[in-house]
Design an enzyme around this catalytic site. Structure first.
Site, PDB file in Angstrom:
ATOM      1  N   PHE A  87      -3.412  53.368  22.462  1.00 31.73           N
ATOM      2  CA  PHE A  87      -4.384  53.484  23.553  1.00 31.73           C
ATOM      3  C   PHE A  87      -5.380  52.343  23.466  1.00 31.73           C
ATOM      4  O   PHE A  87      -5.550  51.716  22.420  1.00 31.73           O
ATOM      5  CB  PHE A  87      -5.109  54.831  23.475  1.00 31.73           C
ATOM      6  CG  PHE A  87      -4.205  56.018  23.580  1.00 31.73           C
ATOM      7  CD1 PHE A  87      -3.883  56.559  24.818  1.00 31.73           C
ATOM      8  CD2 PHE A  87      -3.648  56.582  22.438  1.00 31.73           C
ATOM      9  CE1 PHE A  87      -3.029  57.645  24.908  1.00 31.73           C
ATOM     10  CE2 PHE A  87      -2.794  57.662  22.527  1.00 31.73           C
ATOM     11  CZ  PHE A  87      -2.486  58.197  23.767  1.00 31.73           C
TER      12      PHE A  87
ATOM     13  N   ASP B 155      12.495  62.096   3.907  1.00 31.01           N
ATOM     14  CA  ASP B 155      12.329  63.525   3.643  1.00 31.01           C
ATOM     15  C   ASP B 155      11.790  64.240   4.885  1.00 31.01           C
ATOM     16  O   ASP B 155      11.604  63.646   5.948  1.00 31.01           O
ATOM     17  CB  ASP B 155      11.374  63.691   2.458  1.00 31.01           C
ATOM     18  CG  ASP B 155      11.456  65.062   1.801  1.00 31.01           C
ATOM     19  OD1 ASP B 155      12.259  65.900   2.260  1.00 31.01           O
ATOM     20  OD2 ASP B 155      10.705  65.285   0.835  1.00 31.01           O
TER      21      ASP B 155
ATOM     22  N   HIS C 187       4.917  53.665  15.878  1.00 28.19           N
ATOM     23  CA  HIS C 187       5.621  52.656  16.666  1.00 28.19           C
ATOM     24  C   HIS C 187       5.570  51.282  15.992  1.00 28.19           C
ATOM     25  O   HIS C 187       4.640  50.957  15.264  1.00 28.19           O
ATOM     26  CB  HIS C 187       5.060  52.594  18.098  1.00 28.19           C
ATOM     27  CG  HIS C 187       3.589  52.303  18.178  1.00 28.19           C
ATOM     28  ND1 HIS C 187       2.904  52.272  19.361  1.00 28.19           N
ATOM     29  CD2 HIS C 187       2.666  52.029  17.226  1.00 28.19           C
ATOM     30  CE1 HIS C 187       1.634  51.986  19.140  1.00 28.19           C
ATOM     31  NE2 HIS C 187       1.470  51.848  17.853  1.00 28.19           N
ATOM     32  N   ASN C 188       6.632  50.508  16.216  1.00 28.69           N
ATOM     33  CA  ASN C 188       6.780  49.127  15.727  1.00 28.69           C
ATOM     34  C   ASN C 188       6.971  49.017  14.214  1.00 28.69           C
ATOM     35  O   ASN C 188       6.988  47.902  13.679  1.00 28.69           O
ATOM     36  CB  ASN C 188       5.564  48.269  16.127  1.00 28.69           C
ATOM     37  CG  ASN C 188       5.193  48.420  17.579  1.00 28.69           C
ATOM     38  OD1 ASN C 188       6.045  48.345  18.463  1.00 28.69           O
ATOM     39  ND2 ASN C 188       3.912  48.657  17.855  1.00 28.69           N
TER      40      ASN C 188
ATOM     41  N   SER D 159       3.188  49.434  13.308  1.00 25.89           N
ATOM     42  CA  SER D 159       3.376  48.002  13.021  1.00 25.89           C
ATOM     43  C   SER D 159       3.381  47.671  11.534  1.00 25.89           C
ATOM     44  O   SER D 159       3.115  46.533  11.151  1.00 25.89           O
ATOM     45  CB  SER D 159       2.298  47.169  13.738  1.00 25.89           C
ATOM     46  OG  SER D 159       2.324  47.399  15.126  1.00 25.89           O
TER      47      SER D 159
ATOM     48  N   HIS E 267      -0.386  47.777  10.518  1.00 29.56           N
ATOM     49  CA  HIS E 267      -0.210  46.324  10.377  1.00 29.56           C
ATOM     50  C   HIS E 267      -0.193  45.850   8.922  1.00 29.56           C
ATOM     51  O   HIS E 267      -0.452  44.675   8.647  1.00 29.56           O
ATOM     52  CB  HIS E 267      -1.293  45.574  11.154  1.00 29.56           C
ATOM     53  CG  HIS E 267      -1.199  45.757  12.637  1.00 29.56           C
ATOM     54  ND1 HIS E 267      -1.790  46.828  13.291  1.00 29.56           N
ATOM     55  CD2 HIS E 267      -0.578  45.019  13.581  1.00 29.56           C
ATOM     56  CE1 HIS E 267      -1.537  46.746  14.585  1.00 29.56           C
ATOM     57  NE2 HIS E 267      -0.797  45.652  14.795  1.00 29.56           N
TER      58      HIS E 267
END
Length: 330
Positions: free
Chosen positions: A190, A238, A245-246, A264, A282
């Site tokens: 978002f 597990d 995402h990514n 990411s 990241h």
């Protein structure tokens, strides 16, 4: 008597009818109002009304039909109710198959779209649904309640458990997807606009699962937004793991229960994450890193080895810190 009648009603199509009223009009005569829970075409309704009624003789007192709903009020005795509802239940099933281009699979009794590409040896169990343009390889097994969304590819000899949801993804060969797994849904992305409102970021890419991967029950793997989410070959995951995402996970990784990997993240090969490890977004983790349970990774880990703590640090340093704290509180 009304209770017994309602029980009979529910055991003869509770998945197809919404029961509004069951009442006694007079001795041994009942009035039932029910609304089917999925759309009924005029053809289906006409087939029901034109059926030979000499056996159960329902009387249609009122009928309101439209594009999506139809409500019937039937007068009947208790003996005839089961036959009446059973016949209408069959009419509903036949009508749904014709209208939506879904058909019954010969091996297991599940439902598939006519545009799907399914190997003849695949098993689709009763209650499972395979949507349009999906591809199922040789000896694939889809458990009851599972949903394979449009354009999903599943490699040969892969087993998909009960109530699994697969969308926007490709699954490799010889994988095991346990019960309740969700793969390919939108990630948690978002942004805040100039007015301070939360706006959703587009999530348009896919999840790619390698070969010989095992994914535990109720694990969730989100689709990518700027790159595909990837799980490498031979990786084992597990139960109750969240992969954002990514995220890109290498080969032969071991991820224990309740791990949370934010969006990411990039992980190398042979990485082991203990239970309840958390990894911030990241972050990059080198190959052959092992993280102790409940560790939290807040920055890149560039060297292989064992790590632990919050924030994660080399395991020897973390143990010395824990020992020092214990001495302090004595």
């Amino acid at each position: 008597m009304a209770f017994r009648l309602r029980k009979l009603l529910l055991t003869n199509g509770c998945s197809s009818y919404n029961i509004s009223t069951v009442m006694a009009n007079n001795k041994n005569k009942y009035s039932t109002v029910f609304t089917p829970l999925r759309p009924i075409s005029n053809t289906c309704m006409n087939n029901f009304l034109s059926t030979d009624q000499s056996t159960f003789k329902p009387q249609v007192d009122s009928l309101k039909s439209g594009e999506s709903t139809a409500t019937l009020v039937l007068q009947h005795d208790c003996c005839s109710l089961s036959q009446s509802l059973h016949m209408f239940h069959l009419s509903l099933d036949d009508d749904a198959v014709v209208d939506q281009d879904f058909q019954k699979w010969h091996n297991g009794g599940g439902t598939f779209h006519k545009s799907a590409y399914i190997h003849r040896t695949a098993v689709i169990e009763f209650g499972a649904v395979v949507h349009s343009q999906s591809l199922l390889g040789e000896n694939v097994s889809i458990g009851s309640g599972a949903v394979v969304g449009p354009d999903v590819t599943i490699g040969q000899s892969t087993r998909v458990g009960y109530n699994v949801a697969l969308t926007n993804c490709t699954i490799g060969d010889s994988c095991v997807i346990h019960n309740g797994v969700c793969i390919g849904q939108d990630g948690f992305g978002f942004l805040v606009d100039e007015q301070g409102n939360m706006l959703k970021k587009p999530q348009h890419l896919k999840v790619k699962i390698g070969n010989l991967v095992e994914i535990g029950a109720n694990t969730c793997i989100d689709r990518g937004s700027w790159r595909d989410t990837i799980v490498g070959d031979h990786t084992k995951i597990d139960n109750l793991v969240q992969i954002g995402h990514n995220v890109q996970i290498g080969k032969n990784c071991m991820i224990c229960g309740q791990v949370g990997i934010a969006g990411s993240v990039t992980m190398g090969d042979y990485v082991t994450l203990g239970g309840r490890v958390a990894i911030r977004d990241h972050v990059c983790i080198a190959s052959r890193v092992r993280l102790a349970a409940s560790s939290c990774v807040t920055k890149d880990i560039n060297q292989p080895g064992d790590y632990g703590g919050f924030p994660a640090m080399p395991i020897g340093k973390w143990r010395r810190q824990v020992a020092a704290q214990r001495q302090t509180f004595k």
